[in-house]
Scaffold this active site. Structure first.
Site, PDB file in Angstrom:
ATOM      1  N   CYS A   1       8.108  17.962 -22.138  1.00 17.57           N
ATOM      2  CA  CYS A   1       8.257  16.810 -21.243  1.00 17.57           C
ATOM      3  C   CYS A   1       7.762  15.525 -21.923  1.00 17.57           C
ATOM      4  CB  CYS A   1       7.481  17.059 -19.957  1.00 17.57           C
ATOM      5  SG  CYS A   1       7.655  15.714 -18.779  1.00 17.57           S
TER       6      CYS A   1
ATOM      7  N   CYS B   1       1.096  12.938 -18.795  1.00 14.74           N
ATOM      8  CA  CYS B   1       0.103  13.318 -17.774  1.00 14.74           C
ATOM      9  C   CYS B   1      -1.010  14.143 -18.445  1.00 14.74           C
ATOM     10  CB  CYS B   1       0.773  14.126 -16.673  1.00 14.74           C
ATOM     11  SG  CYS B   1       2.338  13.391 -16.110  1.00 14.74           S
TER      12      CYS B   1
ATOM     13  N   CYS C   1      -1.514  18.000 -18.084  1.00 14.30           N
ATOM     14  CA  CYS C   1      -0.356  18.903 -18.062  1.00 14.30           C
ATOM     15  C   CYS C   1      -0.073  19.588 -19.395  1.00 14.30           C
ATOM     16  CB  CYS C   1       0.880  18.145 -17.604  1.00 14.30           C
ATOM     17  SG  CYS C   1       2.293  19.260 -17.374  1.00 14.30           S
TER      18      CYS C   1
ATOM     19  N   CYS D   1      10.097  27.310  -4.740  1.00  9.82           N
ATOM     20  CA  CYS D   1      10.000  25.976  -5.339  1.00  9.82           C
ATOM     21  C   CYS D   1      10.331  26.038  -6.831  1.00  9.82           C
ATOM     22  CB  CYS D   1       8.587  25.438  -5.136  1.00  9.82           C
ATOM     23  SG  CYS D   1       8.393  23.788  -5.822  1.00  9.82           S
TER      24      CYS D   1
ATOM     25  N   CYS E   1      12.748  24.249  -2.359  1.00 11.86           N
ATOM     26  CA  CYS E   1      11.933  23.111  -2.766  1.00 11.86           C
ATOM     27  C   CYS E   1      12.185  22.895  -4.260  1.00 11.86           C
ATOM     28  CB  CYS E   1      10.455  23.421  -2.516  1.00 11.86           C
ATOM     29  SG  CYS E   1       9.351  22.127  -3.122  1.00 11.86           S
TER      30      CYS E   1
ATOM     31  N   CYS F   1       7.072  16.695  -0.021  1.00 15.05           N
ATOM     32  CA  CYS F   1       5.873  17.477  -0.347  1.00 15.05           C
ATOM     33  C   CYS F   1       5.112  16.618  -1.353  1.00 15.05           C
ATOM     34  CB  CYS F   1       6.292  18.809  -0.963  1.00 15.05           C
ATOM     35  SG  CYS F   1       4.939  19.732  -1.697  1.00 15.05           S
TER      36      CYS F   1
ATOM     37  N   ARG G   1      -1.671  22.339   1.528  1.00 13.09           N
ATOM     38  CA  ARG G   1      -1.579  23.510   0.646  1.00 13.09           C
ATOM     39  C   ARG G   1      -2.756  23.595  -0.306  1.00 13.09           C
ATOM     40  NH1 ARG G   1       3.359  23.057  -1.790  1.00 13.09           N
ATOM     41  NH2 ARG G   1       4.248  23.918   0.101  1.00 13.09           N
TER      42      ARG G   1
HETATM   43  N1  SAM Z   1       7.707  17.059 -14.003  1.00 12.27           N
HETATM   44  C1  SAM Z   1       7.702  16.915 -12.608  1.00 12.27           C
HETATM   45  C2  SAM Z   1       6.672  15.923 -12.120  1.00 12.27           C
HETATM   46  O1  SAM Z   1       5.647  15.747 -12.733  1.00 12.27           O
HETATM   47  O2  SAM Z   1       6.921  15.324 -11.071  1.00 12.27           O
HETATM   48  C3  SAM Z   1       7.531  18.210 -11.850  1.00 12.27           C
HETATM   49  C4  SAM Z   1       6.565  19.276 -12.347  1.00 12.27           C
HETATM   50  S1  SAM Z   1       4.862  18.823 -12.406  1.00 12.27           S
HETATM   51  C5  SAM Z   1       4.193  20.162 -13.318  1.00 12.27           C
HETATM   52  C6  SAM Z   1       4.318  18.998 -10.735  1.00 12.27           C
HETATM   53  C7  SAM Z   1       2.865  18.740 -10.430  1.00 12.27           C
HETATM   54  O3  SAM Z   1       2.076  19.814 -10.879  1.00 12.27           O
HETATM   55  C8  SAM Z   1       2.194  17.534 -11.008  1.00 12.27           C
HETATM   56  O4  SAM Z   1       2.485  16.349 -10.332  1.00 12.27           O
HETATM   57  C9  SAM Z   1       0.731  17.874 -10.858  1.00 12.27           C
HETATM   58  O5  SAM Z   1       0.246  17.383  -9.629  1.00 12.27           O
HETATM   59  C10 SAM Z   1       0.730  19.398 -10.880  1.00 12.27           C
HETATM   60  N2  SAM Z   1       0.048  19.916 -12.077  1.00 12.27           N
HETATM   61  C11 SAM Z   1       0.553  19.950 -13.334  1.00 12.27           C
HETATM   62  N3  SAM Z   1      -0.348  20.458 -14.197  1.00 12.27           N
HETATM   63  C12 SAM Z   1      -1.456  20.743 -13.478  1.00 12.27           C
HETATM   64  C13 SAM Z   1      -2.739  21.273 -13.808  1.00 12.27           C
HETATM   65  N4  SAM Z   1      -3.055  21.584 -15.058  1.00 12.27           N
HETATM   66  N5  SAM Z   1      -3.630  21.455 -12.812  1.00 12.27           N
HETATM   67  C14 SAM Z   1      -3.310  21.128 -11.537  1.00 12.27           C
HETATM   68  N6  SAM Z   1      -2.114  20.619 -11.171  1.00 12.27           N
HETATM   69  C15 SAM Z   1      -1.203  20.422 -12.121  1.00 12.27           C
HETATM   70  C1  DTB Z   2       1.939  21.114  -6.965  1.00  8.37           C
HETATM   71  O1  DTB Z   2       1.359  20.201  -6.346  1.00  8.37           O
HETATM   72  N1  DTB Z   2       1.348  22.102  -7.597  1.00  8.37           N
HETATM   73  C2  DTB Z   2       2.317  22.958  -8.254  1.00  8.37           C
HETATM   74  C3  DTB Z   2       3.649  22.403  -7.712  1.00  8.37           C
HETATM   75  N2  DTB Z   2       3.257  21.215  -7.048  1.00  8.37           N
HETATM   76  C4  DTB Z   2       4.793  22.234  -8.574  1.00  8.37           C
HETATM   77  C5  DTB Z   2       2.201  22.974  -9.753  1.00  8.37           C
HETATM   78  C6  DTB Z   2       0.867  23.390 -10.250  1.00  8.37           C
HETATM   79  C7  DTB Z   2       0.986  23.497 -11.712  1.00  8.37           C
HETATM   80  C8  DTB Z   2      -0.256  24.038 -12.349  1.00  8.37           C
HETATM   81  C9  DTB Z   2      -0.157  24.084 -13.830  1.00  8.37           C
HETATM   82  C10 DTB Z   2       0.928  24.977 -14.352  1.00  8.37           C
HETATM   83  O2  DTB Z   2       1.034  26.154 -13.914  1.00  8.37           O
HETATM   84  O3  DTB Z   2       1.663  24.561 -15.240  1.00  8.37           O
HETATM   85 FE1  SF4 Z   3       5.944  16.201 -17.350  1.00  6.12          FE
HETATM   86 FE2  SF4 Z   3       3.858  17.667 -16.721  1.00  6.12          FE
HETATM   87 FE3  SF4 Z   3       3.843  15.087 -16.166  1.00  6.12          FE
HETATM   88 FE4  SF4 Z   3       5.506  16.738 -14.792  1.00  6.12          FE
HETATM   89  S1  SF4 Z   3       3.286  16.747 -14.771  1.00  6.12           S
HETATM   90  S2  SF4 Z   3       5.999  14.741 -15.677  1.00  6.12           S
HETATM   91  S3  SF4 Z   3       5.974  18.232 -16.406  1.00  6.12           S
HETATM   92  S4  SF4 Z   3       3.906  15.997 -18.231  1.00  6.12           S
END
Ligand code: SAM
Ligand code: DTB
Ligand code: SF4
Length: 326
Positions: free
Chosen positions: A66, A70, A73, A110, A141, A201, A273
């Protein structure tokens, strides 16, 4: 500062408000713990069965690579993690995973993609996935990054019930966590989703080094959206090696429960949630979260790329607490 008890008891139905002041939210958050939990549980019971918990299952349909930065992530190209990037999954494989999730007891499926925003042929494929998953008898979702207005309408027409797009943190702390898109970009996507008639959501992550005031500010932003999100995921940071937040210290468990309880009081009709981070939580902490008004979880051994409790452990927890799927 306003007295939060007064601000609640002034409105016997507690109502659904969109005009929370920062002072009010701060005062609710800081209530004596027993008072906070009592108020949260009382409000919870006005709108929900206190023993029912909505169950969603996640699948990463496109993993890693990606372009966003973030800091939490593992899927960002900016950090070196052990994650192997994968292309968009085959439609049949997604439908098969949805079927298994339904058989295991999930009511919502989802689909998550590590995109800044969906594009071209890949977006067309996601539209088809949504229709096929809906036909399996599941609520659908998706979380695909930023959407424009036309994409939101196309997803609605394809059968999408919910779109997950988080604010993640307070506007004040946001730039410490993400620099490649703005808070306003996120609000714009939420507007497109809402205007297309898809349930929103939207929640955030706690434990990223933000302060209490940032948690208050995030909850205030969520509760003052034009409509409360139908689902409000509260994630505890999952620390992943190689990401900049890898060394972050855990948020205090009571502070986490306070976040859940405050979300419940501010957004009485929303599903709150208890999302990422449950593998590090004791049964007792999760029980407190449910008591504080959490009424939705992710069920299944994986979130997107990181772990989630075993289904057997969750089944045992539900049995122990007398909870049942909503
Ligand atoms: N790329 C898209 C976005 O960011 O909108 C969708 C997938 S992204 C992984 C969805 C959400 O997962 C993020 O907005 C964040 O709130 C959550 N998330 C990602 N990595 C995480 C982590 N290490 N711990 C907790 N929540 C996480
Ligand atoms: C959200 O708020 N939590 C979920 C879902 N929306 C997509 C994602 C959590 C991701 C946790 C890190 C991972 O498994 O990559
Ligand atoms: Fe990309 Fe992760 Fe950020 Fe979603 S949360 S936009 S997957 S870097």
């Amino acid at each position: 500062m306003n007295n939060p008890s007064a601000c609640l008891s002034d409105k016997p139905e507690h109502g659904v408000r969109h005009d929370w002041s920062r002072d009010q939210v701060r005062a609710i958050f800081a209530l004596p713990f027993n008072e906070l939990l009592f108020q949260a549980q009382t409000i919870h019971r006005q709108y929900f069965d206190p023993s029912a918990v909505q169950v969603s299952t996640l699948l990463s349909i496109k993993t890693g690579g990606c372009p966003e930065d973030c800091k939490y992530c593992p899927q960002s190209v900016h950090y070196e993690t052990e994650l192997e990037p994968e292309q968009l999954m085959d439609i049949d494989a997604v439908v098969e995973a949805a079927r298994r999730a339904r058989q295991a007891g999930a009511s919502r499926f989802c689909m998550g993609a590590a995109w800044r925003n969906p594009k071209g042929k890949n977006f067309e494929r996601v539209l088809e996935m949504v229709g096929r998953v809906q036909a399996e008898g599941l609520e659908t979702c998706a979380t695909l990054g930023m959407l424009d207005a036309d994409q939101a309408v196309a997803l609605k027409e394809a059968g999408l019930d919910y779109y997950n797009h988080n604010l993640d943190t307070s506007p004040e702390f946001y730039a410490d966590i993400i620099t490649t898109r703005t808070y306003d970009d996120r609000l714009d996507t939420l507007t497109h989703v809402r205007e297309a008639g898809i349930n929103v959501c939207c929640g955030g992550i706690v434990g990223m080094g933000e302060g209490r005031e940032d948690r208050v500010s995030l909850l205030c932003e969520l509760a003052n959206l034009p409509e409360h999100p139908g689902s409000v995921p509260i994630n505890q940071l999952v620390r992943v090696e190689g990401t900049p937040l890898d060394e972050q210290t855990d948020i205090d468990a009571i502070e986490f429960v306070r976040t859940i309880a405050t979300a419940r009081i501010l957004m009485p009709q929303s599903y709150v949630r208890l999302s990422a981070g449950r593998t590090g939580m004791s049964d007792e902490m999760q029980a407190l979260c449910f008591h504080a008004g959490a009424n939705s979880i992710f069920y299944g051994e994986k979130l997107l790329t990181t772990g989630n409790p075993d289904t057997a452990a969750d089944d045992a927890l539900f049995a122990k607490l007398g909870l049942h799927p909503a």
